[in-house]
Design a protein around this motif. Structure first.
Motif, mmCIF file in Angstrom:
data_model
loop_
_atom_site.group_PDB
_atom_site.id
_atom_site.type_symbol
_atom_site.label_atom_id
_atom_site.label_comp_id
_atom_site.label_asym_id
_atom_site.label_seq_id
_atom_site.Cartn_x
_atom_site.Cartn_y
_atom_site.Cartn_z
ATOM 1 N N ALA A 1 0.833 -1.207 0.000
ATOM 2 C CA ALA A 1 0.000 0.000 0.000
ATOM 3 C C ALA A 1 0.867 1.256 0.000
ATOM 4 C CB ALA A 1 -0.928 -0.010 1.207
ATOM 5 N N LEU A 2 1.959 1.224 0.757
ATOM 6 C CA LEU A 2 2.871 2.366 0.797
ATOM 7 C C LEU A 2 3.545 2.561 -0.554
ATOM 8 C CD1 LEU A 2 4.154 4.560 2.545
ATOM 9 C CD2 LEU A 2 5.889 2.903 3.206
ATOM 10 N N GLN B 1 2.350 1.642 -3.463
ATOM 11 C CA GLN B 1 1.339 2.120 -4.406
ATOM 12 C C GLN B 1 1.037 3.604 -4.185
ATOM 13 O OE1 GLN B 1 -1.937 -0.550 -3.867
ATOM 14 N NE2 GLN B 1 -1.079 -2.110 -5.228
ATOM 15 N N ALA B 2 0.964 4.027 -2.933
ATOM 16 C CA ALA B 2 0.724 5.442 -2.632
ATOM 17 C C ALA B 2 1.877 6.301 -3.145
ATOM 18 C CB ALA B 2 0.536 5.650 -1.131
ATOM 19 N N ALA B 3 3.094 5.857 -2.908
ATOM 20 C CA ALA B 3 4.263 6.603 -3.398
ATOM 21 C C ALA B 3 4.252 6.666 -4.922
ATOM 22 C CB ALA B 3 5.547 5.944 -2.896
ATOM 23 N N SER B 4 3.859 5.577 -5.553
ATOM 24 C CA SER B 4 3.801 5.537 -7.011
ATOM 25 C C SER B 4 2.746 6.505 -7.546
ATOM 26 C CB SER B 4 3.496 4.111 -7.471
ATOM 27 O OG SER B 4 3.460 4.045 -8.871
ATOM 28 N N ARG B 5 1.609 6.574 -6.876
ATOM 29 C CA ARG B 5 0.559 7.514 -7.310
ATOM 30 C C ARG B 5 1.018 8.962 -7.184
ATOM 31 N NH1 ARG B 5 -3.266 4.156 -4.218
ATOM 32 N NH2 ARG B 5 -4.088 2.664 -5.710
ATOM 33 N N ILE B 6 1.627 9.280 -6.064
ATOM 34 C CA ILE B 6 2.127 10.645 -5.851
ATOM 35 C C ILE B 6 3.183 10.984 -6.902
ATOM 36 C CG2 ILE B 6 3.464 12.118 -4.288
ATOM 37 C CD1 ILE B 6 2.031 10.615 -1.968
ATOM 38 N N ALA B 7 4.067 10.037 -7.157
ATOM 39 C CA ALA B 7 5.118 10.266 -8.148
ATOM 40 C C ALA B 7 4.529 10.469 -9.533
ATOM 41 C CB ALA B 7 6.101 9.087 -8.142
ATOM 42 N N ARG B 8 3.482 9.714 -9.876
ATOM 43 C CA ARG B 8 2.833 9.892 -11.176
ATOM 44 C C ARG B 8 2.200 11.274 -11.308
ATOM 45 N NH1 ARG B 8 -0.846 5.263 -11.194
ATOM 46 N NH2 ARG B 8 0.551 4.006 -9.987
ATOM 47 N N VAL B 9 1.587 11.753 -10.230
ATOM 48 C CA VAL B 9 0.991 13.092 -10.255
ATOM 49 C C VAL B 9 2.079 14.141 -10.492
ATOM 50 C CG1 VAL B 9 -0.146 14.844 -8.826
ATOM 51 C CG2 VAL B 9 -1.032 12.508 -8.881
ATOM 52 N N LEU B 10 3.213 13.981 -9.821
ATOM 53 C CA LEU B 10 4.306 14.944 -9.993
ATOM 54 C C LEU B 10 4.890 14.880 -11.399
ATOM 55 C CD1 LEU B 10 5.975 14.581 -6.529
ATOM 56 C CD2 LEU B 10 4.625 16.486 -7.380
ATOM 57 N N ALA B 11 4.995 13.687 -11.954
ATOM 58 C CA ALA B 11 5.475 13.560 -13.325
ATOM 59 C C ALA B 11 4.485 14.208 -14.292
ATOM 60 C CB ALA B 11 5.679 12.086 -13.678
ATOM 61 N N THR C 1 13.610 11.550 -1.943
ATOM 62 C CA THR C 1 14.090 10.891 -0.724
ATOM 63 C C THR C 1 13.071 9.873 -0.245
ATOM 64 O OG1 THR C 1 15.319 12.865 -0.064
ATOM 65 C CG2 THR C 1 14.833 11.265 1.669
ATOM 66 N N GLY C 2 11.819 10.297 -0.181
ATOM 67 C CA GLY C 2 10.759 9.382 0.234
ATOM 68 C C GLY C 2 10.612 8.202 -0.714
ATOM 69 N N ALA C 3 10.706 8.467 -2.015
ATOM 70 C CA ALA C 3 10.597 7.390 -3.005
ATOM 71 C C ALA C 3 11.728 6.382 -2.838
ATOM 72 C CB ALA C 3 10.611 7.976 -4.416
ATOM 73 N N CYS C 4 12.944 6.874 -2.627
ATOM 74 C CA CYS C 4 14.088 5.968 -2.444
ATOM 75 C C CYS C 4 13.982 5.205 -1.131
ATOM 76 C CB CYS C 4 15.398 6.738 -2.523
ATOM 77 S SG CYS C 4 15.827 7.222 -4.194
ATOM 78 N N LEU C 5 13.430 5.843 -0.110
ATOM 79 C CA LEU C 5 13.227 5.158 1.168
ATOM 80 C C LEU C 5 12.239 4.002 1.004
ATOM 81 C CD1 LEU C 5 13.970 5.191 4.178
ATOM 82 C CD2 LEU C 5 12.032 6.718 4.539
ATOM 83 N N VAL C 6 11.143 4.259 0.316
ATOM 84 C CA VAL C 6 10.154 3.204 0.051
ATOM 85 C C VAL C 6 10.790 2.110 -0.807
ATOM 86 C CG1 VAL C 6 8.010 2.714 -1.200
ATOM 87 C CG2 VAL C 6 8.144 4.687 0.319
ATOM 88 N N LYS C 7 11.551 2.511 -1.811
ATOM 89 C CA LYS C 7 12.194 1.542 -2.704
ATOM 90 C C LYS C 7 13.219 0.700 -1.955
ATOM 91 C CE LYS C 7 15.014 2.740 -6.236
ATOM 92 N NZ LYS C 7 15.426 3.268 -7.537
ATOM 93 N N ALA C 8 14.011 1.339 -1.092
ATOM 94 C CA ALA C 8 15.015 0.601 -0.318
ATOM 95 C C ALA C 8 14.351 -0.402 0.618
ATOM 96 C CB ALA C 8 15.889 1.571 0.484
ATOM 97 N N ALA C 9 13.281 0.007 1.275
ATOM 98 C CA ALA C 9 12.572 -0.907 2.183
ATOM 99 C C ALA C 9 11.955 -2.063 1.407
ATOM 100 C CB ALA C 9 11.499 -0.148 2.950
ATOM 101 N N ASP C 10 11.374 -1.763 0.250
ATOM 102 C CA ASP C 10 10.773 -2.814 -0.567
ATOM 103 C C ASP C 10 11.827 -3.785 -1.072
ATOM 104 O OD1 ASP C 10 8.415 -3.930 -1.838
ATOM 105 O OD2 ASP C 10 9.288 -3.225 -3.732
ATOM 106 N N ARG C 11 12.957 -3.263 -1.520
ATOM 107 C CA ARG C 11 14.039 -4.139 -2.007
ATOM 108 C C ARG C 11 14.634 -4.973 -0.876
ATOM 109 N NH1 ARG C 11 15.317 -1.546 -6.955
ATOM 110 N NH2 ARG C 11 13.274 -1.571 -7.917
#
Length: 166
Positions: free
Chosen positions: A3-4, A6-16, A148-158
């Motif tokens: 869920a985290l 997916q939320a980060a991905s949605r926010i990132a898509r809006v910014l893109a 930073t937040g995106a990389c934090l989520v990515k690092a935790a997921d990886r």
């Protein structure tokens, strides 16, 4: 965690998407300026400042989180093909954590400049027009903080995936 992510991905898509909108608006602004200058000998005095401060800055910084989450940042993988899957996953998690630290440092470093320029109300003078530039200092800080937040989520997921796939 999903869920985290997916939320980060949605926010990132809006910014893109905001970055893409900046490109379209910039193109329309420049085209209008060129047409008016060539047909009617009238030009907007603020076009260069608008492009430099309000189109290019969000275009450069807002999509950073989106690019990071999609793994589309420039990378060099010299030895990845020789590593076992668990070590490659560990490497990916470490790289994401290091990128998180770098983006966090950049966000922290640009924060002071953003606050200082905001408090002073920085502007440039274009003939007899005062053109406010302080809002443009928000975009680097925001872009770096979100990356930073995106990389934090990515690092935790990886890190969570290490050793799960063989």
């Amino acid at each position: 965690m999903n869920a985290l992510t997916q939320a980060a991905s949605r926010i990132a898509r809006v910014l893109a998407l905001l970055g893409a909108i900046a490109v379209v608006v910039m193109m329309l602004h420049i085209c209008l300026d060129v047409v008016l200058r060539n047909l009617f000998r009238y030009s907007f005095s603020s076009t260069n400042a608008m492009v430099a401060r309000y189109y290019m800055v969000p275009l450069a910084f807002l999509p950073l989180a989106y690019i990071e989450l999609r793994d589309e940042m420039v990378s060099v993988e010299l030895i990845d093909s020789f590593l076992p899957p668990w070590l490659r996953q560990l490497s990916d998690a470490l790289v994401a954590a290091i990128a998180c630290g770098i983006y966090g440092t950049l966000a922290w470093a640009t924060w002071g400049s953003m606050v200082s320029n905001w408090k002073r109300g920085t502007m440039i003078e274009l003939g007899d027009i005062e053109f406010l530039t302080y809002p443009s200092y928000i975009f680097p800080t925001l872009g770096f903080a979100l990356a930073t937040g995106a990389c934090l989520v990515k690092a935790a997921d990886r890190a969570r995936q290490i050793g799960r796939s063989a």
